[in-house]
Design a protein around this motif. Structure first.
Motif, PDB file in Angstrom:
ATOM      1  N   GLY A 142      43.658  48.647  43.965  1.00  0.00           N
ATOM      2  CA  GLY A 142      42.714  48.952  45.037  1.00  0.00           C
ATOM      3  C   GLY A 142      42.454  47.834  46.018  1.00  0.00           C
ATOM      4  N   ASP A 143      43.183  46.730  45.926  1.00  0.00           N
ATOM      5  CA  ASP A 143      42.986  45.635  46.871  1.00  0.00           C
ATOM      6  C   ASP A 143      44.316  44.923  47.056  1.00  0.00           C
ATOM      7  OD1 ASP A 143      42.277  43.414  48.369  1.00  0.00           O
ATOM      8  OD2 ASP A 143      40.469  42.988  47.218  1.00  0.00           O
ATOM      9  N   GLY A 144      44.813  44.907  48.284  1.00  0.00           N
ATOM     10  CA  GLY A 144      46.119  44.327  48.542  1.00  0.00           C
ATOM     11  C   GLY A 144      46.118  42.843  48.849  1.00  0.00           C
ATOM     12  N   ASN A 145      44.988  42.167  48.640  1.00  0.00           N
ATOM     13  CA  ASN A 145      44.904  40.755  48.961  1.00  0.00           C
ATOM     14  C   ASN A 145      45.864  39.943  48.100  1.00  0.00           C
ATOM     15  OD1 ASN A 145      44.159  38.126  49.613  1.00  0.00           O
ATOM     16  ND2 ASN A 145      41.974  38.615  49.663  1.00  0.00           N
ATOM     17  N   LEU A 146      46.733  39.180  48.748  1.00  0.00           N
ATOM     18  CA  LEU A 146      47.710  38.362  48.037  1.00  0.00           C
ATOM     19  C   LEU A 146      47.035  37.342  47.130  1.00  0.00           C
ATOM     20  CD1 LEU A 146      50.815  38.031  47.897  1.00  0.00           C
ATOM     21  CD2 LEU A 146      50.623  36.347  49.736  1.00  0.00           C
ATOM     22  N   ALA A 147      45.802  36.981  47.446  1.00  0.00           N
ATOM     23  CA  ALA A 147      45.075  36.009  46.634  1.00  0.00           C
ATOM     24  C   ALA A 147      44.754  36.531  45.240  1.00  0.00           C
ATOM     25  CB  ALA A 147      43.782  35.613  47.342  1.00  0.00           C
ATOM     26  N   ASN A 148      44.838  37.831  45.047  1.00  0.00           N
ATOM     27  CA  ASN A 148      44.516  38.423  43.738  1.00  0.00           C
ATOM     28  C   ASN A 148      45.694  38.398  42.771  1.00  0.00           C
ATOM     29  OD1 ASN A 148      41.920  39.030  44.605  1.00  0.00           O
ATOM     30  ND2 ASN A 148      42.501  41.062  45.334  1.00  0.00           N
ATOM     31  N   PHE A 149      46.815  37.845  43.202  1.00  0.00           N
ATOM     32  CA  PHE A 149      48.005  37.768  42.353  1.00  0.00           C
ATOM     33  C   PHE A 149      48.246  36.303  42.001  1.00  0.00           C
ATOM     34  CE2 PHE A 149      48.257  41.624  44.769  1.00  0.00           C
ATOM     35  CZ  PHE A 149      48.722  42.560  43.857  1.00  0.00           C
ATOM     36  N   LEU A 150      48.236  36.000  40.704  1.00  0.00           N
ATOM     37  CA  LEU A 150      48.310  34.622  40.229  1.00  0.00           C
ATOM     38  C   LEU A 150      49.641  34.347  39.536  1.00  0.00           C
ATOM     39  CD1 LEU A 150      44.704  34.291  38.699  1.00  0.00           C
ATOM     40  CD2 LEU A 150      45.436  33.933  41.070  1.00  0.00           C
ATOM     41  N   TRP A 151      50.294  33.296  39.964  1.00  0.00           N
ATOM     42  CA  TRP A 151      51.577  32.884  39.410  1.00  0.00           C
ATOM     43  C   TRP A 151      51.332  31.766  38.399  1.00  0.00           C
ATOM     44  CZ3 TRP A 151      56.523  33.755  38.634  1.00  0.00           C
ATOM     45  CH2 TRP A 151      57.419  32.707  38.444  1.00  0.00           C
ATOM     46  N   ARG A 184      36.380  49.324  33.615  1.00  0.00           N
ATOM     47  CA  ARG A 184      37.321  50.368  33.200  1.00  0.00           C
ATOM     48  C   ARG A 184      38.757  49.874  33.330  1.00  0.00           C
ATOM     49  NH1 ARG A 184      36.311  53.895  36.870  1.00  0.00           N
ATOM     50  NH2 ARG A 184      34.673  55.008  35.743  1.00  0.00           N
ATOM     51  N   ALA A 185      39.059  49.229  34.442  1.00  0.00           N
ATOM     52  CA  ALA A 185      40.419  48.738  34.666  1.00  0.00           C
ATOM     53  C   ALA A 185      40.811  47.709  33.615  1.00  0.00           C
ATOM     54  CB  ALA A 185      40.535  48.128  36.061  1.00  0.00           C
ATOM     55  N   LEU A 186      39.948  46.746  33.367  1.00  0.00           N
ATOM     56  CA  LEU A 186      40.263  45.708  32.388  1.00  0.00           C
ATOM     57  C   LEU A 186      40.460  46.302  30.996  1.00  0.00           C
ATOM     58  CD1 LEU A 186      37.818  42.845  33.462  1.00  0.00           C
ATOM     59  CD2 LEU A 186      40.226  43.135  34.057  1.00  0.00           C
ATOM     60  N   VAL A 227      53.530  36.913  37.168  1.00  0.00           N
ATOM     61  CA  VAL A 227      52.384  37.132  38.042  1.00  0.00           C
ATOM     62  C   VAL A 227      51.404  38.043  37.334  1.00  0.00           C
ATOM     63  CG1 VAL A 227      51.620  38.255  40.185  1.00  0.00           C
ATOM     64  CG2 VAL A 227      53.612  36.754  40.210  1.00  0.00           C
ATOM     65  N   ARG A 228      50.134  37.675  37.378  1.00  0.00           N
ATOM     66  CA  ARG A 228      49.082  38.513  36.819  1.00  0.00           C
ATOM     67  C   ARG A 228      48.058  38.861  37.902  1.00  0.00           C
ATOM     68  NH1 ARG A 228      47.486  35.805  31.125  1.00  0.00           N
ATOM     69  NH2 ARG A 228      47.649  33.838  32.291  1.00  0.00           N
ATOM     70  N   VAL A 229      47.213  39.829  37.610  1.00  0.00           N
ATOM     71  CA  VAL A 229      46.350  40.411  38.647  1.00  0.00           C
ATOM     72  C   VAL A 229      44.880  40.248  38.294  1.00  0.00           C
ATOM     73  CG1 VAL A 229      45.966  42.463  40.077  1.00  0.00           C
ATOM     74  CG2 VAL A 229      48.140  42.178  38.878  1.00  0.00           C
ATOM     75  N   VAL A 230      44.063  39.962  39.302  1.00  0.00           N
ATOM     76  CA  VAL A 230      42.613  39.944  39.158  1.00  0.00           C
ATOM     77  C   VAL A 230      41.997  40.797  40.265  1.00  0.00           C
ATOM     78  CG1 VAL A 230      42.559  37.653  38.084  1.00  0.00           C
ATOM     79  CG2 VAL A 230      42.384  37.846  40.568  1.00  0.00           C
ATOM     80  N   ASP A 231      40.732  41.161  40.051  1.00  0.00           N
ATOM     81  CA  ASP A 231      39.926  41.882  41.048  1.00  0.00           C
ATOM     82  C   ASP A 231      40.247  43.376  41.080  1.00  0.00           C
ATOM     83  OD1 ASP A 231      38.126  42.541  42.959  1.00  0.00           O
ATOM     84  OD2 ASP A 231      38.755  41.025  44.401  1.00  0.00           O
ATOM     85  N   PHE A 232      39.436  44.136  40.361  1.00  0.00           N
ATOM     86  CA  PHE A 232      39.670  45.577  40.233  1.00  0.00           C
ATOM     87  C   PHE A 232      38.453  46.407  40.653  1.00  0.00           C
ATOM     88  CE2 PHE A 232      42.625  43.513  37.341  1.00  0.00           C
ATOM     89  CZ  PHE A 232      43.802  44.198  37.566  1.00  0.00           C
ATOM     90  N   GLU A 233      37.659  45.897  41.577  1.00  0.00           N
ATOM     91  CA  GLU A 233      36.424  46.584  41.940  1.00  0.00           C
ATOM     92  C   GLU A 233      36.663  47.915  42.648  1.00  0.00           C
ATOM     93  OE1 GLU A 233      34.654  44.661  45.861  1.00  0.00           O
ATOM     94  OE2 GLU A 233      35.318  43.127  44.455  1.00  0.00           O
ATOM     95  N   ASP A 234      37.853  48.106  43.240  1.00  0.00           N
ATOM     96  CA  ASP A 234      38.171  49.365  43.913  1.00  0.00           C
ATOM     97  C   ASP A 234      39.328  50.085  43.228  1.00  0.00           C
ATOM     98  OD1 ASP A 234      36.234  49.432  45.922  1.00  0.00           O
ATOM     99  OD2 ASP A 234      37.381  48.096  47.212  1.00  0.00           O
ATOM    100  N   PRO A 257      28.350  50.503  45.070  1.00  0.00           N
ATOM    101  CA  PRO A 257      28.238  51.498  44.008  1.00  0.00           C
ATOM    102  C   PRO A 257      29.497  51.598  43.156  1.00  0.00           C
ATOM    103  CG  PRO A 257      27.454  52.392  46.090  1.00  0.00           C
ATOM    104  CD  PRO A 257      28.132  51.093  46.404  1.00  0.00           C
ATOM    105  N   GLY A 258      29.326  51.498  41.853  1.00  0.00           N
ATOM    106  CA  GLY A 258      30.417  51.741  40.921  1.00  0.00           C
ATOM    107  C   GLY A 258      31.421  50.621  40.771  1.00  0.00           C
ATOM    108  N   ALA A 259      31.235  49.514  41.503  1.00  0.00           N
ATOM    109  CA  ALA A 259      32.241  48.446  41.481  1.00  0.00           C
ATOM    110  C   ALA A 259      32.387  47.833  40.093  1.00  0.00           C
ATOM    111  CB  ALA A 259      31.901  47.371  42.505  1.00  0.00           C
ATOM    112  N   ALA A 260      31.272  47.502  39.466  1.00  0.00           N
ATOM    113  CA  ALA A 260      31.336  46.879  38.138  1.00  0.00           C
ATOM    114  C   ALA A 260      31.955  47.828  37.123  1.00  0.00           C
ATOM    115  CB  ALA A 260      29.939  46.455  37.693  1.00  0.00           C
ATOM    116  N   GLU A 261      31.591  49.109  37.208  1.00  0.00           N
ATOM    117  CA  GLU A 261      32.164  50.095  36.285  1.00  0.00           C
ATOM    118  C   GLU A 261      33.675  50.206  36.461  1.00  0.00           C
ATOM    119  OE1 GLU A 261      29.562  50.490  38.191  1.00  0.00           O
ATOM    120  OE2 GLU A 261      27.907  51.444  37.090  1.00  0.00           O
ATOM    121  N   ARG A 262      34.127  50.199  37.713  1.00  0.00           N
ATOM    122  CA  ARG A 262      35.571  50.281  37.958  1.00  0.00           C
ATOM    123  C   ARG A 262      36.287  49.041  37.430  1.00  0.00           C
ATOM    124  NH1 ARG A 262      33.548  52.801  42.683  1.00  0.00           N
ATOM    125  NH2 ARG A 262      33.518  50.824  43.836  1.00  0.00           N
ATOM    126  N   GLU A 263      35.678  47.882  37.642  1.00  0.00           N
ATOM    127  CA  GLU A 263      36.278  46.642  37.137  1.00  0.00           C
ATOM    128  C   GLU A 263      36.413  46.697  35.618  1.00  0.00           C
ATOM    129  OE1 GLU A 263      37.746  42.755  37.865  1.00  0.00           O
ATOM    130  OE2 GLU A 263      36.344  43.502  39.372  1.00  0.00           O
TER     131      GLU A 263
END
Length: 258
Positions: free
Chosen positions: A156-165, A34-36, A170-177, A26-32
């Motif tokens: 909302g997600d601490g996965n190191l894979a979401n940080f791109l060099w 909104r963040a972008l 470094v830039r960030v992806v994945d904002f579902e939370d 629920p709400g994941a796409a909306e949060r993504e």
């Protein structure tokens, strides 16, 4: 809260990426979206550019770069990551942030989840049982105040894979939370994410100047996240090396000072 489930599918089309959520979150796409949109306005270049949002599918620009999870934890990478996080946390002006919904899996929700897992725990190795017992004892006595709460926009997600060099930043992806949060909570979630230590310790929290109150809140929040990962990793997954759960037990006991 980070979990070990696949929550979306990605379709690449040239310099565009479409993200469709597949688990009915629920709400994941909306949060993504909104963040972008917020970051495109207040911190352009930090994240993908929003292109379209329709029928629960978010289309965004495709950004290049190597996942930090696949790179050696060199100082230049960690320093760039810290700079990106500081920019992200402060990106949304406070007057705007006040109207952004609180991100999912804040303290109350996560504590409730951990308490339920403690109650359902079945005895196994003594160190793991002790970690659960000490975690429950600490949680039942934890009464956090409002001191040390510095508002922040959280990914909302601490996965190191979401940080791109990309070789420069470094830039960030994945904002579902993503959503409104605070600095200490976001740093705690990141610092305790399994991806931050399973392949070699990446120490990020010390890169930030925190007040004594924030330092205390950070320690407390790290305990909650360490307990969360204790349960998430209690069943071995091929995504992590053998023995990851036993290492998490040791981490939990250490951070609980038990």
């Amino acid at each position: 809260m980070a979990d070990l489930q696949h929550t979306h599918e990605l379709v690449y089309d040239g310099d565009r990426v479409s993200k469709r959520y597949v688990d009915g979150k629920p709400g994941a796409a909306e949060r993504e979206w909104r963040a972008l949109t917020l970051l495109a306005e207040h911190a352009p270049g930090l994240a993908p550019e929003p292109i379209a949002y329709e029928d629960g599918v978010v289309t965004m620009s495709r950004i290049g770069g190597a996942s930090l999870r696949g790179l050696p934890a060199r100082d230049v990478h960690v320093a760039a990551m810290a700079a990106t996080l500081a920019e992200l946390h402060a990106a949304v002006p406070e007057r705007v942030l006040r109207d952004v919904p609180v991100r999912p899996w804040q303290r109350e929700a996560l504590v409730d989840w951990v308490l339920r897992r403690c109650a359902a725990w079945q005895p196994r190795e003594p160190p793991a049982d002790r970690a659960v017992k000490e975690g429950l004892r600490w949680l039942e006595s934890w009464s956090p105040g409002e001191s040390g709460v510095r508002p922040a926009f959280g990914a909302g997600d601490g996965n190191l894979a979401n940080f791109l060099w990309d070789g420069v930043r470094v830039r960030v992806v994945d904002f579902e939370d993503s959503g409104r949060s605070d600095v200490a909570w976001e740093l705690a979630e990141l610092a305790e994410h399994v991806s931050m230590w399973v392949d070699g310790e990446v120490e990020i929290a010390r890169r930030f100047e925190l007040s004594p109150q924030e330092e205390r809140r950070l320690r407390e929040c790290r305990r909650v996240h360490a307990l969360t990962w204790l349960f998430l990793l209690s069943h071995e997954s091929p995504r992590n090396p053998p023995g990851t759960f036993e290492r998490q037990v040791e981490r939990a006991l250490a951070i609980l000072e038990a």
